[in-house]
Design a protein around this motif. Sequence first.
Motif, PDB file in Angstrom:
ATOM      1  N   GLY A 269       0.827  -0.870  -0.188  1.00 48.24           N
ATOM      2  CA  GLY A 269      -0.198  -0.077   0.244  1.00 48.24           C
ATOM      3  C   GLY A 269       1.499   1.276  -0.490  1.00 48.24           C
ATOM      4  N   LYS A 270       2.228   0.767   0.534  1.00 48.46           N
ATOM      5  CA  LYS A 270       2.467   2.529   0.629  1.00 48.46           C
ATOM      6  C   LYS A 270       3.667   2.639  -1.045  1.00 48.46           C
ATOM      7  CE  LYS A 270       4.408   2.119   5.512  1.00 48.46           C
ATOM      8  NZ  LYS A 270       5.199   1.367   6.049  1.00 48.46           N
ATOM      9  N   LYS A 271       3.912   3.198  -1.120  1.00 49.07           N
ATOM     10  CA  LYS A 271       5.022   3.533  -2.718  1.00 49.07           C
ATOM     11  C   LYS A 271       6.486   3.219  -2.920  1.00 49.07           C
ATOM     12  CE  LYS A 271       1.673   5.836  -4.804  1.00 49.07           C
ATOM     13  NZ  LYS A 271       0.655   5.663  -5.327  1.00 49.07           N
ATOM     14  N   LEU A 272       6.706   2.515  -4.015  1.00 49.16           N
ATOM     15  CA  LEU A 272       8.345   2.098  -3.916  1.00 49.16           C
ATOM     16  C   LEU A 272       8.023   2.874  -5.492  1.00 49.16           C
ATOM     17  CD1 LEU A 272      10.354   0.626  -3.384  1.00 49.16           C
ATOM     18  CD2 LEU A 272       9.534  -1.193  -4.845  1.00 49.16           C
ATOM     19  N   ALA A 273       8.974   3.685  -5.430  1.00 51.69           N
ATOM     20  CA  ALA A 273       9.919   4.177  -6.873  1.00 51.69           C
ATOM     21  C   ALA A 273       7.968   5.454  -7.701  1.00 51.69           C
ATOM     22  CB  ALA A 273      10.795   3.627  -7.997  1.00 51.69           C
ATOM     23  N   GLY A 274       7.403   5.696  -7.151  1.00 50.53           N
ATOM     24  CA  GLY A 274       6.385   6.263  -6.961  1.00 50.53           C
ATOM     25  C   GLY A 274       4.744   4.884  -7.714  1.00 50.53           C
ATOM     26  N   VAL A 275       5.303   3.811  -7.337  1.00 51.65           N
ATOM     27  CA  VAL A 275       4.371   2.520  -7.868  1.00 51.65           C
ATOM     28  C   VAL A 275       4.010   1.390  -6.640  1.00 51.65           C
ATOM     29  CG1 VAL A 275       4.523   0.642  -8.889  1.00 51.65           C
ATOM     30  CG2 VAL A 275       5.445   2.244  -9.357  1.00 51.65           C
ATOM     31  N   THR A 276       2.150   1.887  -6.864  1.00 50.73           N
ATOM     32  CA  THR A 276       1.716   1.356  -4.935  1.00 50.73           C
ATOM     33  C   THR A 276       2.355  -0.365  -5.661  1.00 50.73           C
ATOM     34  OG1 THR A 276       0.265   3.131  -5.482  1.00 50.73           O
ATOM     35  CG2 THR A 276      -0.286   1.000  -4.271  1.00 50.73           C
ATOM     36  N   ILE A 277       3.073  -0.550  -3.973  1.00 51.81           N
ATOM     37  CA  ILE A 277       2.829  -2.047  -3.516  1.00 51.81           C
ATOM     38  C   ILE A 277       1.827  -3.090  -3.593  1.00 51.81           C
ATOM     39  CG2 ILE A 277       4.228  -3.673  -2.227  1.00 51.81           C
ATOM     40  CD1 ILE A 277       6.619  -1.171  -1.480  1.00 51.81           C
ATOM     41  N   PRO A 278       1.752  -4.009  -4.235  1.00 50.13           N
ATOM     42  CA  PRO A 278       0.658  -4.675  -4.333  1.00 50.13           C
ATOM     43  C   PRO A 278       0.504  -5.419  -2.516  1.00 50.13           C
ATOM     44  CG  PRO A 278       1.620  -5.390  -6.077  1.00 50.13           C
ATOM     45  CD  PRO A 278       2.924  -4.075  -5.515  1.00 50.13           C
ATOM     46  N   GLU A 279      -0.327  -6.273  -2.549  1.00 48.32           N
ATOM     47  CA  GLU A 279      -0.253  -7.484  -1.474  1.00 48.32           C
ATOM     48  C   GLU A 279       0.219  -8.467  -2.092  1.00 48.32           C
ATOM     49  OE1 GLU A 279      -4.009  -6.772   0.472  1.00 48.32           O
ATOM     50  OE2 GLU A 279      -3.827  -5.036   1.434  1.00 48.32           O
ATOM     51  N   ALA A 280       0.413  -8.751  -3.445  1.00 44.63           N
ATOM     52  CA  ALA A 280       0.845  -9.365  -4.067  1.00 44.63           C
ATOM     53  C   ALA A 280      -0.307 -10.965  -3.635  1.00 44.63           C
ATOM     54  CB  ALA A 280       2.007 -10.774  -3.706  1.00 44.63           C
ATOM     55  N   HIS A 281      -1.666 -10.774  -4.472  1.00 39.88           N
ATOM     56  CA  HIS A 281      -2.640 -11.884  -4.802  1.00 39.88           C
ATOM     57  C   HIS A 281      -2.690 -12.004  -6.379  1.00 39.88           C
ATOM     58  CE1 HIS A 281      -3.801 -10.958  -0.195  1.00 39.88           C
ATOM     59  NE2 HIS A 281      -3.881  -9.743  -0.103  1.00 39.88           N
ATOM     60  N   PRO A 282      -2.446 -13.919  -6.322  1.00 39.37           N
ATOM     61  CA  PRO A 282      -2.705 -13.936  -7.419  1.00 39.37           C
ATOM     62  C   PRO A 282      -3.394 -13.989  -8.157  1.00 39.37           C
ATOM     63  CG  PRO A 282      -2.011 -15.908  -5.748  1.00 39.37           C
ATOM     64  CD  PRO A 282      -2.237 -14.971  -5.205  1.00 39.37           C
ATOM     65  N   THR A 283      -4.340 -13.254  -7.991  1.00 35.67           N
ATOM     66  CA  THR A 283      -5.852 -13.023  -8.379  1.00 35.67           C
ATOM     67  C   THR A 283      -6.727 -13.271  -9.742  1.00 35.67           C
ATOM     68  OG1 THR A 283      -6.289 -10.704  -7.735  1.00 35.67           O
ATOM     69  CG2 THR A 283      -6.903 -11.773  -6.260  1.00 35.67           C
ATOM     70  N   GLY A 284      -5.007 -12.940 -10.940  1.00 36.88           N
ATOM     71  CA  GLY A 284      -5.291 -12.547 -12.359  1.00 36.88           C
ATOM     72  C   GLY A 284      -4.356 -13.235 -13.719  1.00 36.88           C
ATOM     73  N   TYR A 285      -3.784 -14.818 -12.435  1.00 40.09           N
ATOM     74  CA  TYR A 285      -3.512 -14.819 -13.116  1.00 40.09           C
ATOM     75  C   TYR A 285      -3.217 -16.704 -14.539  1.00 40.09           C
ATOM     76  CZ  TYR A 285       0.759 -12.085 -11.189  1.00 40.09           C
ATOM     77  OH  TYR A 285       1.440 -11.044 -10.793  1.00 40.09           O
ATOM     78  N   PRO A 286      -2.970 -16.550 -15.664  1.00 41.57           N
ATOM     79  CA  PRO A 286      -1.565 -15.667 -16.817  1.00 41.57           C
ATOM     80  C   PRO A 286      -2.538 -14.209 -16.605  1.00 41.57           C
ATOM     81  CG  PRO A 286      -3.262 -17.457 -17.848  1.00 41.57           C
ATOM     82  CD  PRO A 286      -3.503 -17.528 -17.021  1.00 41.57           C
ATOM     83  N   VAL A 287      -1.453 -13.375 -16.800  1.00 43.34           N
ATOM     84  CA  VAL A 287      -1.798 -11.657 -16.804  1.00 43.34           C
ATOM     85  C   VAL A 287      -0.757 -11.105 -17.654  1.00 43.34           C
ATOM     86  CG1 VAL A 287       0.687 -11.230 -14.723  1.00 43.34           C
ATOM     87  CG2 VAL A 287      -1.958  -9.672 -14.361  1.00 43.34           C
TER      88      VAL A 287
ATOM     89  N   MET B 176     -10.278 -14.917  -2.390  1.00 42.95           N
ATOM     90  CA  MET B 176     -10.682 -13.508  -2.913  1.00 42.95           C
ATOM     91  C   MET B 176     -11.101 -13.807  -4.483  1.00 42.95           C
ATOM     92  SD  MET B 176      -7.197 -11.274  -2.081  1.00 42.95           S
ATOM     93  CE  MET B 176      -7.622  -9.869  -2.528  1.00 42.95           C
ATOM     94  N   ALA B 177     -11.765 -12.820  -5.379  1.00 45.17           N
ATOM     95  CA  ALA B 177     -12.152 -12.911  -6.671  1.00 45.17           C
ATOM     96  C   ALA B 177     -11.529 -13.196  -7.478  1.00 45.17           C
ATOM     97  CB  ALA B 177     -12.915 -11.899  -7.193  1.00 45.17           C
ATOM     98  N   PHE B 178     -11.224 -14.024  -8.476  1.00 45.35           N
ATOM     99  CA  PHE B 178     -10.993 -14.791  -9.914  1.00 45.35           C
ATOM    100  C   PHE B 178     -10.770 -13.722 -10.591  1.00 45.35           C
ATOM    101  CE2 PHE B 178      -8.446 -17.424 -12.694  1.00 45.35           C
ATOM    102  CZ  PHE B 178      -7.001 -17.944 -11.907  1.00 45.35           C
ATOM    103  N   GLU B 179      -9.510 -13.350 -11.310  1.00 44.77           N
ATOM    104  CA  GLU B 179      -9.863 -12.223 -12.560  1.00 44.77           C
ATOM    105  C   GLU B 179      -9.403 -12.603 -13.929  1.00 44.77           C
ATOM    106  OE1 GLU B 179      -7.985  -8.497 -10.934  1.00 44.77           O
ATOM    107  OE2 GLU B 179      -8.533  -9.065  -9.204  1.00 44.77           O
ATOM    108  N   ALA B 180      -8.555 -13.439 -13.882  1.00 47.34           N
ATOM    109  CA  ALA B 180      -7.622 -13.657 -14.998  1.00 47.34           C
ATOM    110  C   ALA B 180      -9.139 -13.964 -16.153  1.00 47.34           C
ATOM    111  CB  ALA B 180      -7.106 -15.797 -15.210  1.00 47.34           C
ATOM    112  N   PRO B 181      -8.234 -13.597 -17.014  1.00 52.78           N
ATOM    113  CA  PRO B 181      -6.808 -12.830 -17.232  1.00 52.78           C
ATOM    114  C   PRO B 181      -7.298 -11.500 -17.153  1.00 52.78           C
ATOM    115  CG  PRO B 181      -8.047 -12.918 -20.053  1.00 52.78           C
ATOM    116  CD  PRO B 181      -9.120 -13.686 -18.940  1.00 52.78           C
ATOM    117  N   ALA B 182      -6.520 -11.130 -16.298  1.00 49.42           N
ATOM    118  CA  ALA B 182      -6.115  -9.681 -15.920  1.00 49.42           C
ATOM    119  C   ALA B 182      -4.882  -9.300 -16.138  1.00 49.42           C
ATOM    120  CB  ALA B 182      -6.247  -9.547 -14.245  1.00 49.42           C
ATOM    121  N   VAL B 183      -5.667  -7.529 -16.489  1.00 49.90           N
ATOM    122  CA  VAL B 183      -4.087  -6.485 -16.409  1.00 49.90           C
ATOM    123  C   VAL B 183      -3.923  -6.148 -15.370  1.00 49.90           C
ATOM    124  CG1 VAL B 183      -3.673  -4.189 -18.200  1.00 49.90           C
ATOM    125  CG2 VAL B 183      -5.560  -6.089 -18.504  1.00 49.90           C
ATOM    126  N   ARG B 184      -2.684  -5.636 -15.775  1.00 52.52           N
ATOM    127  CA  ARG B 184      -1.830  -4.688 -14.814  1.00 52.52           C
ATOM    128  C   ARG B 184      -0.092  -4.147 -15.277  1.00 52.52           C
ATOM    129  NH1 ARG B 184      -5.111  -6.984 -12.219  1.00 52.52           N
ATOM    130  NH2 ARG B 184      -5.102  -7.921 -10.346  1.00 52.52           N
TER     131      ARG B 184
END
Lengths: 106, 258
Positions: free
Chosen positions: B183-201, B249-257
Amino acid sequence: MANVLINAPKTARRGEIIEIKALILHPMETGFRPGTNGSIIARNIIERFTATWNGDEIFRIDLSPAIAANPFVSFFAVATDSGTVSLRWSGDEGFQVEESIAITVE
Amino acid sequence: MMRLRIGLCLASVFVASLALAQGGIDKRRSGYQDMGPSLQKMQDDGTANPGMLFVQLGAQAWATPAGAANKACVDCHGASGATMKGVALRYPAIPEGADTPADLEARINLCRTANQKAAPLPPESRELLSLSAYVAHQSRGQPIAPPDDPRLAPFRERGAALWAARQGQLNLSCAACHDDNAGKKLAGVTIPEAHPTGYPVYRLEWQTLGSLKRRLRNCLVGIRAESYAYDSPEYVMLELFLMERARGMAFEAPAVRP
């Protein structure tokens, strides 16, 4: 093998402005990247996209190497007559794809 | 007095239900919620999501015979692919007759070598990604449901240990970013919680579809650690841990990131 996704209304009122969106699978290799053996990977891009409505050209763009893979094109057109909208992609390595959609104008 | 008592009673019921509701609120965030509205729309629109191009390719591969057996996926699993509904939600799992877990890509390759008598598809190849995207897409919108197989527990525990272990030149663990600083920023990007909800992405940075394995390698390179070989069991252990962490958590594949 053509792999295209098109989003356009099937029907439109006469004079209505409609949006046509098209997505195509293509690597859009820039021609500037070296491969694993150090030599440059040959350019492979889509050079031109054209759309025709009953044979009349309504939209055209030239694509450049800076455009991302799987280019997404969206444009607007005024619905005049019922008929066929043809979308054509052409580019390097003899790439030729044509897809048509039917639009009914009421 | 009576009125006061009823009031107190109502108040306590209200407090209790509020506590219940808050206890029930899922605080986990999918990467989807951290994207801008335009990317969310891109993912939700089946004709703007480039991952759907691969789903379309996968549908073609699903119907194409392969290997010495000259069988296509449709010959056993049916033409619609609806038999694959829910499959991606429960992998990695232990395939029948095996004693170690396999992820979805490995399971597809197992089907290829055992039933189609074909060569396994190389990791991150377009055909393998398309097939896994096609299979995963059937489960879109459903909650992630890892199997309650007790044999998976030791692998999942090792995955959890890998998750918490510091490694690489930057001496970071997965947990250091994705648990402690999500939830904090790393070089301007929000650090995600890394839930594999949409793979392959479909990752815009990659300009193509990629598996969870590729994403894990990406992070390993980022912390300047040596990535494991593509066929090493560490990825499957991490995937097992991550899927359990994202249970429900809801599955989103194929997700866009991004």
